[in-house]
Design a protein around this motif. Structure first.
Motif, PDB file in Angstrom:
ATOM      1  N   GLU A 127       0.788  -1.236   0.000  1.00  0.00           N
ATOM      2  CA  GLU A 127       0.000   0.000   0.000  1.00  0.00           C
ATOM      3  C   GLU A 127       0.826   1.294   0.000  1.00  0.00           C
ATOM      4  O   GLU A 127       0.259   2.380   0.020  1.00  0.00           O
ATOM      5  CB  GLU A 127      -0.914   0.024   1.244  1.00  0.00           C
ATOM      6  N   GLU A 128       2.150   1.180   0.087  1.00  0.00           N
ATOM      7  CA  GLU A 128       3.079   2.313   0.111  1.00  0.00           C
ATOM      8  C   GLU A 128       3.354   2.871   1.508  1.00  0.00           C
ATOM      9  O   GLU A 128       4.426   3.413   1.765  1.00  0.00           O
ATOM     10  CB  GLU A 128       2.613   3.479  -0.795  1.00  0.00           C
ATOM     11  N   ALA A 129       2.379   2.771   2.423  1.00  0.00           N
ATOM     12  CA  ALA A 129       2.566   3.341   3.767  1.00  0.00           C
ATOM     13  C   ALA A 129       1.720   2.586   4.772  1.00  0.00           C
ATOM     14  O   ALA A 129       0.538   2.317   4.527  1.00  0.00           O
ATOM     15  CB  ALA A 129       2.175   4.828   3.776  1.00  0.00           C
ATOM     16  N   ALA A 130       2.325   2.236   5.919  1.00  0.00           N
ATOM     17  CA  ALA A 130       1.601   1.491   6.953  1.00  0.00           C
ATOM     18  C   ALA A 130       2.183   1.808   8.319  1.00  0.00           C
ATOM     19  O   ALA A 130       3.374   2.122   8.442  1.00  0.00           O
ATOM     20  CB  ALA A 130       1.687  -0.016   6.691  1.00  0.00           C
ATOM     21  N   VAL A 131       1.333   1.712   9.342  1.00  0.00           N
ATOM     22  CA  VAL A 131       1.785   1.960  10.714  1.00  0.00           C
ATOM     23  C   VAL A 131       1.224   0.881  11.632  1.00  0.00           C
ATOM     24  O   VAL A 131       0.126   0.368  11.408  1.00  0.00           O
ATOM     25  CB  VAL A 131       1.346   3.350  11.231  1.00  0.00           C
ATOM     26  N   LEU A 132       1.984   0.534  12.663  1.00  0.00           N
ATOM     27  CA  LEU A 132       1.459  -0.333  13.703  1.00  0.00           C
ATOM     28  C   LEU A 132       0.559   0.482  14.623  1.00  0.00           C
ATOM     29  O   LEU A 132       0.849   1.658  14.909  1.00  0.00           O
ATOM     30  CB  LEU A 132       2.592  -0.938  14.535  1.00  0.00           C
ATOM     31  N   ALA A 133      -0.517  -0.128  15.107  1.00  0.00           N
ATOM     32  CA  ALA A 133      -1.447   0.575  15.984  1.00  0.00           C
ATOM     33  C   ALA A 133      -2.281  -0.442  16.754  1.00  0.00           C
ATOM     34  O   ALA A 133      -2.331  -1.617  16.390  1.00  0.00           O
ATOM     35  CB  ALA A 133      -2.367   1.491  15.179  1.00  0.00           C
ATOM     36  N   VAL A 134      -2.917   0.028  17.820  1.00  0.00           N
ATOM     37  CA  VAL A 134      -3.823  -0.811  18.600  1.00  0.00           C
ATOM     38  C   VAL A 134      -5.122  -0.047  18.842  1.00  0.00           C
ATOM     39  O   VAL A 134      -5.115   1.176  18.985  1.00  0.00           O
ATOM     40  CB  VAL A 134      -3.214  -1.236  19.962  1.00  0.00           C
TER      41      VAL A 134
END
Length: 234
Positions: A127-134
């Protein structure tokens, strides 16, 4: 797949820790917190190079860590800038020309699971950009300066963002360059990409990936290191 580089940002003073020592150098299980973080990324086979960005006064001791713990993937130890964003931009400059994908990670998050690091990277490759999160556990209130509640957002739409954050290198570099030209300072790297109109996707992490920021975080971190994510249990 393309070469994967990591920028570890550890240039903060850590005033919320209420100590003379910056939080990233405080001891956790007999080693500085930053050393645990570096070891984690050193051990991930797919990572080719690491850039460590620290305070100017800490360059010498961090260089000693690299030698002492044989962190062979750390190619550069740099002095950070005024803002975190400036430090990441310096890290991008050091990786330029050799990296297709980049992870940006907080030096005081030593407990991210390696499989989540890779999941975040794989999502960025799609997707070009991703972040870890909860997902946020608590009810969140929007409060004004007078301490009065203004609204209650739907908790189902709220996520607490972590690191690493993963991007195509050229995309993040362009986002930083545009922010610099515009004089824009964001709270994280994803925000710089978002303002370009590029979607950033969330990858669910877990609640052990804490950012050690206040004194209350240290005993929790010791427990995680001992019972969940210490090098001995990995």
């Amino acid at each position: 797949m393309g070469k994967l580089g990591v920028i570890i940002v550890a240039a903060g003073k850590g005033s919320r820790m209420r100590s003379e020592e910056s939080k990233q150098y405080m001891q956790l299980g007999g080693r500085p917190i930053l050393v645990h973080t570096l070891q984690l990324f050193q051990n991930i086979q797919q990572i080719g190079s690491i850039v460590l960005v620290v305070g100017e006064a800490d360059l010498e001791r961090c260089s000693q860590y690299i030698t002492e713990y044989a962190f062979t993937k750390v190619k550069h130890v740099l002095a950070g800038g005024k803002e975190r964003q400036d430090s990441v931009y310096k890290g991008l400059g050091a990786l330029s020309g050799e990296t297709e994908w980049v992870l940006v990670h907080d030096g005081v998050r030593p407990f991210v699971a390696p499989e989540q690091v890779l999941s975040c990277w794989h999502k960025a490759m799609q997707e070009e950009a991703a972040v870890l999160a909860v997902p946020v556990k608590d009810t969140i209130k929007i409060v004004d300066e007078a301490g009065q509640i203004q609204s209650t957002p739907d908790r189902r739409s709220l996520w607490a963002i972590q690191t690493p954050q993963a991007f195509r290198f050229s995309l993040l570099l362009e986002a930083h360059e545009r922010a610099n030209v515009d004089g824009f300072v964001g709270t994280d790297d994803a925000m710089l990409v978002e303002r370009m109109g590029v979607p950033v996707h969330v990858v669910e992490g877990d609640y052990y990936n804490i950012k050690i920021t206040t004194p209350e975080d240290l005993p929790w971190g010791e427990w995680i290191a001992k019972n969940v994510r210490g090098e001995k249990s990995s």
